[in-house]
Write a protein that holds these residues in place. Structure first.
Motif, short mmCIF file in Angstrom:
data_model
loop_
_atom_site.label_atom_id
_atom_site.label_comp_id
_atom_site.label_asym_id
_atom_site.label_seq_id
_atom_site.Cartn_x
_atom_site.Cartn_y
_atom_site.Cartn_z
N SER A 1 0.81 -1.22 0.00
CA SER A 1 0.00 0.00 0.00
C SER A 1 0.84 1.27 0.00
O SER A 1 0.41 2.31 -0.49
CB SER A 1 -0.93 0.01 1.22
OG SER A 1 -0.18 0.13 2.42
N SER A 2 2.05 1.20 0.57
CA SER A 2 2.79 2.43 0.88
C SER A 2 3.21 3.28 -0.32
O SER A 2 3.36 4.49 -0.15
CB SER A 2 4.00 2.12 1.77
OG SER A 2 4.81 1.12 1.21
N PRO A 3 3.41 2.76 -1.54
CA PRO A 3 3.66 3.67 -2.65
C PRO A 3 2.39 4.32 -3.19
O PRO A 3 2.46 5.28 -3.96
CB PRO A 3 4.31 2.78 -3.71
CG PRO A 3 3.79 1.42 -3.43
CD PRO A 3 3.63 1.36 -1.93
N HIS A 4 1.23 3.79 -2.80
CA HIS A 4 -0.05 4.30 -3.29
C HIS A 4 -0.75 5.21 -2.29
O HIS A 4 -1.39 6.20 -2.66
CB HIS A 4 -1.00 3.14 -3.62
CG HIS A 4 -0.45 2.14 -4.58
ND1 HIS A 4 -0.38 2.36 -5.93
CD2 HIS A 4 0.06 0.90 -4.37
CE1 HIS A 4 0.13 1.30 -6.53
NE2 HIS A 4 0.41 0.40 -5.60
N GLN A 5 -0.66 4.84 -1.01
CA GLN A 5 -1.40 5.53 0.04
C GLN A 5 -0.47 5.76 1.23
O GLN A 5 0.21 4.83 1.68
CB GLN A 5 -2.61 4.68 0.49
CG GLN A 5 -3.56 4.35 -0.65
CD GLN A 5 -4.49 3.18 -0.32
OE1 GLN A 5 -4.27 2.44 0.64
NE2 GLN A 5 -5.51 3.01 -1.14
N LEU A 6 -0.41 6.98 1.72
CA LEU A 6 0.49 7.31 2.81
C LEU A 6 0.08 6.53 4.06
O LEU A 6 -1.06 6.63 4.51
CB LEU A 6 0.44 8.81 3.09
CG LEU A 6 1.39 9.34 4.17
CD1 LEU A 6 2.84 9.11 3.80
CD2 LEU A 6 1.12 10.83 4.42
N PRO A 7 1.00 5.75 4.65
CA PRO A 7 0.65 5.00 5.86
C PRO A 7 0.33 5.92 7.02
O PRO A 7 0.87 7.03 7.12
CB PRO A 7 1.92 4.19 6.15
CG PRO A 7 2.74 4.23 4.90
CD PRO A 7 2.38 5.51 4.22
N ASP A 8 -0.52 5.45 7.92
CA ASP A 8 -0.85 6.20 9.13
C ASP A 8 -1.16 5.21 10.24
O ASP A 8 -2.32 4.80 10.42
CB ASP A 8 -2.03 7.14 8.89
CG ASP A 8 -2.24 8.13 10.01
OD1 ASP A 8 -1.83 7.83 11.15
OD2 ASP A 8 -2.81 9.21 9.77
N VAL A 9 -0.14 4.79 10.96
CA VAL A 9 -0.33 3.74 11.96
C VAL A 9 -1.24 4.19 13.08
O VAL A 9 -1.94 3.36 13.69
CB VAL A 9 1.02 3.25 12.52
CG1 VAL A 9 1.85 2.59 11.42
CG2 VAL A 9 1.81 4.38 13.18
N LYS A 10 -1.26 5.48 13.38
CA LYS A 10 -2.14 5.98 14.44
C LYS A 10 -3.60 5.93 14.00
O LYS A 10 -4.47 5.49 14.76
CB LYS A 10 -1.74 7.40 14.84
CG LYS A 10 -0.33 7.52 15.37
CD LYS A 10 -0.06 6.60 16.54
CE LYS A 10 1.35 6.77 17.08
NZ LYS A 10 1.71 5.77 18.11
N ALA A 11 -3.87 6.38 12.78
CA ALA A 11 -5.25 6.34 12.28
C ALA A 11 -5.73 4.90 12.14
O ALA A 11 -6.91 4.61 12.38
CB ALA A 11 -5.35 7.08 10.95
N TRP A 12 -4.84 4.02 11.72
CA TRP A 12 -5.21 2.61 11.60
C TRP A 12 -5.52 1.98 12.95
O TRP A 12 -6.30 1.04 13.04
CB TRP A 12 -4.09 1.81 10.96
CG TRP A 12 -3.89 2.02 9.49
CD1 TRP A 12 -4.82 2.46 8.60
CD2 TRP A 12 -2.70 1.78 8.75
NE1 TRP A 12 -4.28 2.51 7.33
CE2 TRP A 12 -2.98 2.10 7.40
CE3 TRP A 12 -1.42 1.34 9.08
CZ2 TRP A 12 -2.02 1.97 6.39
CZ3 TRP A 12 -0.47 1.21 8.09
CH2 TRP A 12 -0.77 1.53 6.75
N GLY A 13 -4.84 2.46 14.00
CA GLY A 13 -4.91 1.79 15.29
C GLY A 13 -4.02 0.56 15.32
O GLY A 13 -4.25 -0.38 16.10
N ALA A 14 -2.96 0.57 14.53
CA ALA A 14 -2.06 -0.58 14.44
C ALA A 14 -1.18 -0.68 15.68
O ALA A 14 -0.77 0.33 16.25
CB ALA A 14 -1.19 -0.47 13.19
N ASP A 15 -0.89 -1.91 16.06
CA ASP A 15 0.09 -2.16 17.13
C ASP A 15 1.47 -2.42 16.53
O ASP A 15 2.48 -2.12 17.15
CB ASP A 15 -0.36 -3.35 17.96
CG ASP A 15 -1.72 -3.12 18.59
OD1 ASP A 15 -1.81 -2.30 19.52
OD2 ASP A 15 -2.70 -3.73 18.12
N PHE A 16 1.46 -2.98 15.33
CA PHE A 16 2.67 -3.25 14.59
C PHE A 16 2.39 -2.98 13.11
O PHE A 16 1.24 -3.11 12.66
CB PHE A 16 3.13 -4.71 14.74
CG PHE A 16 3.18 -5.20 16.16
CD1 PHE A 16 4.32 -5.03 16.93
CD2 PHE A 16 2.08 -5.84 16.74
CE1 PHE A 16 4.37 -5.47 18.25
CE2 PHE A 16 2.11 -6.29 18.04
CZ PHE A 16 3.26 -6.10 18.80
#
Length: 396
Positions: A193-208
């Motif tokens: 996903s990262s070349p298409h959509q800027l990652p956002d671990v906080k918005a995702w609620g990801a732990d890892f």
């Protein structure tokens, strides 16, 4: 046929159509120059007072901070390594020391093996692995089908932010909410996903989360995000003097400093060329809005034309919403490898096989030959989509 971005990407000047970007993006001159500059200034390790070592120390710190900005997290939550797969296996070894027999891991059927095999390895210790099955041939993940899989023994849910096979972009934030409702952790594979959509671990609620800079116009590296509250709780194979709450616990050995310098160059390209020179996270957000605007017509054109082709069987979501510009298909009467070889002779590079997405290929009944994959990025052109379709039309 030449991309308007060829002035920044030397490889794009060859006239060859790179349509296998899911296997790794091309790199801009910003990246190449940064690597060259670092190495010509002196290649050495960190931590010493002489100039070359000071530069190496600064580059690693800058790369950690810039990666944190890219992921929207703290620098101390970022681990820098050789690959996303290697970092995920390190995380798996940590989990092997704290998970108990009967604990459960849920793996989506869209996963690349780097977000599946490390968790299946835990089965040898009595961990129960459950598949979160997709709906095929579209490759949709339904949250309603995740809920009944979750129990009080669920420890981890593994899900991709975009499937490297069929291009599906699942509802990661909603999956995190469900996982957390039973006390489980969520790991997001953001490699595709990262070349298409800027990652956002906080918005995702990801732990890892993991991603690979070489998919984002950078060198061959891997990056791991670990939520800071969890870092000290995870055992690691580390040197004794490395603190338990330091990201270095998952960074054994000497870093690829020239690669980190190159990754900083890649991010400069993203900000300066795509983001209009705007600094910080805001510059990245602006850049990815432009990426979306550049990829949208490519996605729509390729999707429509592949769906309409009489000999093509397209797998994946049939509309633009909920997917990225990655297309998985087969051609009637022609093995996928033969299709890729024919396209290569026509100057078009695509993938053929399972591309490490074996769960999806097994579900589609396509193993072991797999399927053809076309994956487009912002520097590709509609003329290259024309070239792809014209080449498909000349298949015997």
């Amino acid at each position: 046929m030449t991309s308007p971005f060829a002035e920044h990407f030397p490889a794009l000047r060859s006239g060859f159509s790179y349509l296998d970007n899911a296997a790794g993006a091309q790199v801009p001159s910003h990246t190449i120059d940064a690597i060259t500059h670092f190495l010509t200034q002196g290649s050495c390790n960190v931590g010493q007072p002489y100039p070359a070592s000071v530069r190496a120390t600064e580059v690693k710190a800058q790369a950690r901070a810039a990666t944190a900005e890219f992921l929207n997290c703290l620098p101390e939550e970022v681990m820098l390594g050789t690959s996303a797969t290697a970092l995920t296996f390190q995380l798996s070894r940590a989990f092997s020391r704290i998970f108990q027999p009967g604990d459960e891991v849920i793996i989506s059927e869209l996963e690349h093996e780097s977000n599946a095999s490390p968790w299946r390895w835990l089965e040898s210790q009595g961990v129960v692995v459950k598949p979160w099955k997709a709906r095929w041939p579209e490759g949709r993940l339904e949250l309603a089908e995740l809920r009944p899989l979750l129990t009080a023994r669920t420890r981890l849910v593994a899900v991709t932010a975009a499937a490297n096979s069929v291009g599906t972009a699942p509802e990661v934030t909603a999956a995190a909410t469900l996982a957390h409702s039973v006390g489980a952790w969520l790991i997001v594979d953001a490699v595709h996903s990262s070349p298409h959509q800027l990652p956002d671990v906080k918005a995702w609620g990801a732990d890892f989360a993991v991603f690979s800079p070489y998919k984002v116009f950078g060198p061959h590296l891997g990056c791991l995000y670990v939520r800071h509250e969890l870092l000290s709780r995870l055992p690691a194979d580390k040197l004794w003097f490395v603190p338990e709450d330091s990201p270095q616990k998952f960074e054994p050995g000497t870093a690829n400093h020239e690669g980190l310098a190159g990754w900083l160059g890649s991010l400069r390209y993203v900000r300066e060329v795509l983001g209009g020179g705007q600094p910080g996270r805001a510059g990245l957000e602006q850049a990815f809005r432009r990426i979306e605007s550049l990829e949208r017509p490519l996605l729509e054109s390729a999707l429509e034309r592949l769906r309409a082709h009489k000999r093509v069987r397209l797998y994946g979501i049939p509309e633009p919403k909920g997917r990225v510009a990655t297309f998985c298909f087969n051609v009637q009467g022609v093995p996928p490898r033969a299709v890729a070889e024919h396209l290569a002779r026509s100057g078009v590079g695509v993938a053929a096989g399972h591309y490490y997405a074996t769960l999806a290929m097994q579900a589609l009944g396509l193993m072991p030959e797999g399927a053809v994959r076309v994956s487009l990025l912002h520097y590709n052109t509609l003329a290259e989509v024309d070239r792809l379709m014209a080449s498909l039309d000349t298949l015997p």
